[in-house]
Design an enzyme around this catalytic site. Structure first.
Site, PDB file in Angstrom:
ATOM      1  N   MET A   1      64.820  59.335  55.559  1.00 18.07           N
ATOM      2  CA  MET A   1      65.953  60.237  55.431  1.00 18.07           C
ATOM      3  C   MET A   1      67.140  59.462  54.870  1.00 18.07           C
ATOM      4  O   MET A   1      67.508  58.408  55.401  1.00 18.07           O
ATOM      5  CB  MET A   1      66.278  60.852  56.786  1.00 18.07           C
ATOM      6  CG  MET A   1      65.187  61.803  57.282  1.00 18.07           C
ATOM      7  SD  MET A   1      65.538  62.459  58.931  1.00 18.07           S
ATOM      8  CE  MET A   1      65.155  61.013  59.925  1.00 18.07           C
ATOM      9  N   CYS A  86      62.216  66.320  47.822  1.00 17.97           N
ATOM     10  CA  CYS A  86      63.613  66.524  48.206  1.00 17.97           C
ATOM     11  C   CYS A  86      64.168  67.782  47.545  1.00 17.97           C
ATOM     12  O   CYS A  86      64.091  67.934  46.324  1.00 17.97           O
ATOM     13  CB  CYS A  86      64.457  65.315  47.810  1.00 17.97           C
ATOM     14  SG  CYS A  86      66.215  65.512  48.166  1.00 17.97           S
ATOM     15  N   LYS A 124      55.256  62.151  48.647  1.00 16.38           N
ATOM     16  CA  LYS A 124      55.724  63.127  49.627  1.00 16.38           C
ATOM     17  C   LYS A 124      56.211  64.349  48.851  1.00 16.38           C
ATOM     18  O   LYS A 124      57.022  64.229  47.936  1.00 16.38           O
ATOM     19  CB  LYS A 124      56.856  62.574  50.479  1.00 16.38           C
ATOM     20  CG  LYS A 124      57.304  63.538  51.585  1.00 16.38           C
ATOM     21  CD  LYS A 124      58.320  62.887  52.508  1.00 16.38           C
ATOM     22  CE  LYS A 124      58.587  63.786  53.720  1.00 16.38           C
ATOM     23  NZ  LYS A 124      59.312  65.023  53.379  1.00 16.38           N
ATOM     24  N   ASN A 187      53.951  67.263  57.723  1.00 19.78           N
ATOM     25  CA  ASN A 187      55.362  67.064  58.046  1.00 19.78           C
ATOM     26  C   ASN A 187      56.057  68.419  58.156  1.00 19.78           C
ATOM     27  O   ASN A 187      55.784  69.317  57.371  1.00 19.78           O
ATOM     28  CB  ASN A 187      56.020  66.199  56.959  1.00 19.78           C
ATOM     29  CG  ASN A 187      57.526  66.107  57.092  1.00 19.78           C
ATOM     30  OD1 ASN A 187      58.250  66.483  56.172  1.00 19.78           O
ATOM     31  ND2 ASN A 187      58.017  65.607  58.201  1.00 19.78           N
ATOM     32  N   ASP A 189      59.057  70.046  61.273  1.00 18.89           N
ATOM     33  CA  ASP A 189      59.396  70.580  62.600  1.00 18.89           C
ATOM     34  C   ASP A 189      58.596  69.971  63.747  1.00 18.89           C
ATOM     35  O   ASP A 189      58.399  70.630  64.778  1.00 18.89           O
ATOM     36  CB  ASP A 189      59.224  72.107  62.641  1.00 18.89           C
ATOM     37  CG  ASP A 189      60.196  72.828  61.732  1.00 18.89           C
ATOM     38  OD1 ASP A 189      61.161  72.188  61.277  1.00 18.89           O
ATOM     39  OD2 ASP A 189      59.982  74.027  61.461  1.00 18.89           O
ATOM     40  N   GLY A 211      60.480  63.344  61.050  1.00 25.60           N
ATOM     41  CA  GLY A 211      61.773  62.993  60.463  1.00 25.60           C
ATOM     42  C   GLY A 211      62.899  63.383  61.392  1.00 25.60           C
ATOM     43  O   GLY A 211      63.346  62.610  62.239  1.00 25.60           O
ATOM     44  N   ARG A 212      63.343  64.628  61.285  1.00 24.60           N
ATOM     45  CA  ARG A 212      64.494  65.075  62.067  1.00 24.60           C
ATOM     46  C   ARG A 212      64.234  65.075  63.571  1.00 24.60           C
ATOM     47  O   ARG A 212      65.168  65.051  64.367  1.00 24.60           O
ATOM     48  CB  ARG A 212      64.913  66.476  61.610  1.00 24.60           C
ATOM     49  CG  ARG A 212      65.522  66.501  60.212  1.00 24.60           C
ATOM     50  CD  ARG A 212      65.904  67.913  59.797  1.00 24.60           C
ATOM     51  NE  ARG A 212      64.739  68.791  59.797  1.00 24.60           N
ATOM     52  CZ  ARG A 212      64.794  70.107  59.955  1.00 24.60           C
ATOM     53  NH1 ARG A 212      65.951  70.694  60.134  1.00 24.60           N
ATOM     54  NH2 ARG A 212      63.695  70.833  59.936  1.00 24.60           N
TER      55      ARG A 212
END
Length: 297
Positions: A1, A86, A124, A187, A189, A211-212
């Site tokens: 990120m 992205c 990705k 990937n 959530d 990630g998040r």
């Protein structure tokens, strides 16, 4: 990120709960092969604690991908990941990242150029641009990648629509037919270790990228996270550790404003958290932030 998973935060995560692989922030190959190179090298800084580490790159010029990949090999990275997912508008306007879905000949050039660096090459991406397009996934698989990470949404959906994990079994079948050696990583959530394992079992993917989710729990990569039960003191001590690493790593040469985005990770879940975050926003240096945080422990 971008502007998040720097060497400092990766070290914090490694101390809390080490994942199997780390990824850098995404770094422009075109910038790295320009006069602006020195300013970008901090994004590639790492310690032994953060290995194995994959360098995530983006850009438009295949020659720059080749040069960068060769340099990354010499720098000790374990692999190189090309960002083709992205959805940030200013990046798309450049024709880079997810916009590459619309220029498949260029994608082929980029992947072939990146493979010149002798590192395993992964991509990705997302399920498509405006709508789901599995021909895009097939196209990428034809390049015999080491791994393919799929954020299971389209570019248009950003992170607003539900993640479509139910499509991954079909993608696994495509992988088995086209490129059996390519590792498929899911990937989107994933907020806990348990959830990740369940999704892997349900879909057949070989890996889960989080990630998040690490914003909600720095221990997300361990099956028994202590984070939900940690009190104010424990959370602030971990933030103080982050601040210590920042100060030691950058010696005052990095903008401390970057630290403020981490406040919500550590300073939440206890009385007075909002007020403390507000006071942190007024701090001018990392040392000022550390002094304030320790005064509240």
């Amino acid at each position: 990120m971008d502007d998040v998973t720097d060497t400092v935060f990766r070290q914090v995560v490694a101390e809390c709960a080490r994942p199997d692989l780390f990824f850098t922030e995404f770094v422009s190959v075109d910038g790295l092969q320009s006069k602006g190179r020195e300013a970008l090298l901090n994004k590639l800084k790492f310690t032994d604690q953060e290995t194995p580490l994959i360098a995530q790159i983006w850009g438009m010029n295949p020659d720059n991908y080749a040069k960068t990949s060769k340099q990354l090999y010499k720098m000790g990275f374990a692999g190189v990941d090309i960002n083709m997912g992205c959805p940030v508008p200013k990046v798309i306007k450049l024709g880079a990242c997810s916009a590459l879905m619309k220029d498949r000949p260029l994608v082929t050039e980029i992947i072939q150029a990146t493979k010149q660096g002798r590192l395993p090459v992964s991509v990705k991406t997302r399920l498509g641009f405006n709508e789901i397009d599995l021909s895009w996934i097939e196209f990428l698989l034809e390049h015999q990648l080491a791994a393919l990470t799929i954020h299971v949404r389209t570019v248009k959906e950003l992170s607003k629509a539900p993640a479509k994990w139910e499509l991954l079994p079909e993608i696994i079948k495509l992988r088995d037919k086209i490129s059996p050696e390519t590792l498929i990583i899911g990937n989107g959530d994933v907020l806990s270790h348990k959830q990740g394992l369940e999704l892997a079992a349900e879909t057949g993917v070989g890996g889960i990228m989080i990630g998040r989710g690490v914003f909600q729990d720095p221990y997300v990569f361990t099956p028994k996270s202590p984070w939900p039960k940690q009190d104010k003191s424990a959370r602030l001590k971990l933030f103080a550790r982050h601040l210590d690493l920042f100060i030691d790593t950058w010696n005052g040469n990095q903008n401390p404003a970057a630290l403020k985005k981490f406040a919500k990770i550590y300073i939440n879940g206890f009385a007075g958290a909002s007020d403390l975050r507000s006071r942190l926003m007024d701090c001018k240096t990392a040392q000022d932030m550390k002094t304030l945080v320790l005064s509240e422990v």
